[in-house]
Scaffold this motif. Sequence first.
Motif, PDB file in Angstrom:
ATOM      1  N   PRO A 195      36.118  91.480  85.626  1.00 53.96           N
ATOM      2  CA  PRO A 195      35.863  92.579  86.806  1.00 53.96           C
ATOM      3  C   PRO A 195      35.289  93.746  86.300  1.00 53.96           C
ATOM      4  CG  PRO A 195      38.232  92.446  85.859  1.00 53.96           C
ATOM      5  CD  PRO A 195      37.697  91.448  85.405  1.00 53.96           C
ATOM      6  N   TRP A 196      34.092  93.501  85.901  1.00 52.91           N
ATOM      7  CA  TRP A 196      33.459  94.794  85.096  1.00 52.91           C
ATOM      8  C   TRP A 196      31.933  94.904  85.867  1.00 52.91           C
ATOM      9  CZ3 TRP A 196      32.758  94.685  79.240  1.00 52.91           C
ATOM     10  CH2 TRP A 196      32.382  93.599  79.020  1.00 52.91           C
ATOM     11  N   VAL A 197      31.306  95.986  86.221  1.00 62.84           N
ATOM     12  CA  VAL A 197      30.043  96.137  86.204  1.00 62.84           C
ATOM     13  C   VAL A 197      29.158  96.357  85.146  1.00 62.84           C
ATOM     14  CG1 VAL A 197      30.503  96.780  88.733  1.00 62.84           C
ATOM     15  CG2 VAL A 197      30.237  98.466  86.870  1.00 62.84           C
ATOM     16  N   ARG A 198      27.645  96.328  85.245  1.00 57.77           N
ATOM     17  CA  ARG A 198      26.949  96.443  84.126  1.00 57.77           C
ATOM     18  C   ARG A 198      27.244  97.502  83.402  1.00 57.77           C
ATOM     19  NH1 ARG A 198      22.259  93.335  83.093  1.00 57.77           N
ATOM     20  NH2 ARG A 198      20.812  94.335  81.891  1.00 57.77           N
ATOM     21  N   GLN A 199      27.318  98.543  83.899  1.00 53.01           N
ATOM     22  CA  GLN A 199      27.824  99.936  83.281  1.00 53.01           C
ATOM     23  C   GLN A 199      29.090 100.041  82.603  1.00 53.01           C
ATOM     24  OE1 GLN A 199      27.076  99.708  86.337  1.00 53.01           O
ATOM     25  NE2 GLN A 199      24.976 100.210  86.556  1.00 53.01           N
ATOM     26  N   GLY A 200      30.005  98.879  82.640  1.00 50.14           N
ATOM     27  CA  GLY A 200      31.152  98.518  81.621  1.00 50.14           C
ATOM     28  C   GLY A 200      32.247  99.154  82.454  1.00 50.14           C
ATOM     29  N   THR A 201      32.236  99.542  83.792  1.00 45.01           N
ATOM     30  CA  THR A 201      33.349 100.122  84.585  1.00 45.01           C
ATOM     31  C   THR A 201      34.296  99.184  84.984  1.00 45.01           C
ATOM     32  OG1 THR A 201      32.142 100.608  86.370  1.00 45.01           O
ATOM     33  CG2 THR A 201      32.282 102.458  84.890  1.00 45.01           C
ATOM     34  N   VAL A 202      35.676  99.304  85.260  1.00 45.44           N
ATOM     35  CA  VAL A 202      36.490  98.095  85.532  1.00 45.44           C
ATOM     36  C   VAL A 202      37.379  99.039  86.668  1.00 45.44           C
ATOM     37  CG1 VAL A 202      38.515  96.704  84.987  1.00 45.44           C
ATOM     38  CG2 VAL A 202      36.653  96.847  83.376  1.00 45.44           C
ATOM     39  N   PRO A 203      37.189  98.341  87.746  1.00 44.10           N
ATOM     40  CA  PRO A 203      38.211  98.977  88.993  1.00 44.10           C
ATOM     41  C   PRO A 203      40.158  98.835  88.450  1.00 44.10           C
ATOM     42  CG  PRO A 203      36.966  97.196  89.850  1.00 44.10           C
ATOM     43  CD  PRO A 203      36.494  97.234  88.247  1.00 44.10           C
ATOM     44  N   ALA A 204      40.844  99.755  88.901  1.00 43.77           N
ATOM     45  CA  ALA A 204      42.094  99.906  88.468  1.00 43.77           C
ATOM     46  C   ALA A 204      42.898  98.947  89.356  1.00 43.77           C
ATOM     47  CB  ALA A 204      42.407 101.385  88.899  1.00 43.77           C
TER      48      ALA A 204
END
Length: 127
Positions: free
Chosen positions: A38-47
């Motif tokens: 569960p991450w996007v290209r920018q490396g963020t992950v929803p909580a």
Amino acid sequence: MEISALDPATLPDATGNYTHGTLVAGARRTVFVSGQVPWVRQGTVPADFDSQCRLTWHNLLTVLAEADMGVRNLAKVTTYLSDRVYREANGRIRNEILGDHRPALTIIITDIYSEEWLLEIEAIAME
């Protein structure tokens, strides 16, 4: 190509929108999708789990789309959950994504590579 469910009458019913086995006849191409997280290209992950689960499915379907495939091509899906508490939400979201398509399915409760990831999903698709 034809994907058929294998649900022997002598086994308990497969509950949760899956099948005991999948027969693929006449496949020309096979895609093995590495574990998607569960991450996007920018490396963020929803909580929260629901957002992570939807994003993970999005990432998996994006890989399939790269091969001109989609949900109907899925023959086998393996989901790794970081905790049992996510079982219901995982099943609900998976059923939304898959609709009436029933691939072979395995769910494993285990540690996940990154502590912030609550799940990982890998799959095999055929055409």
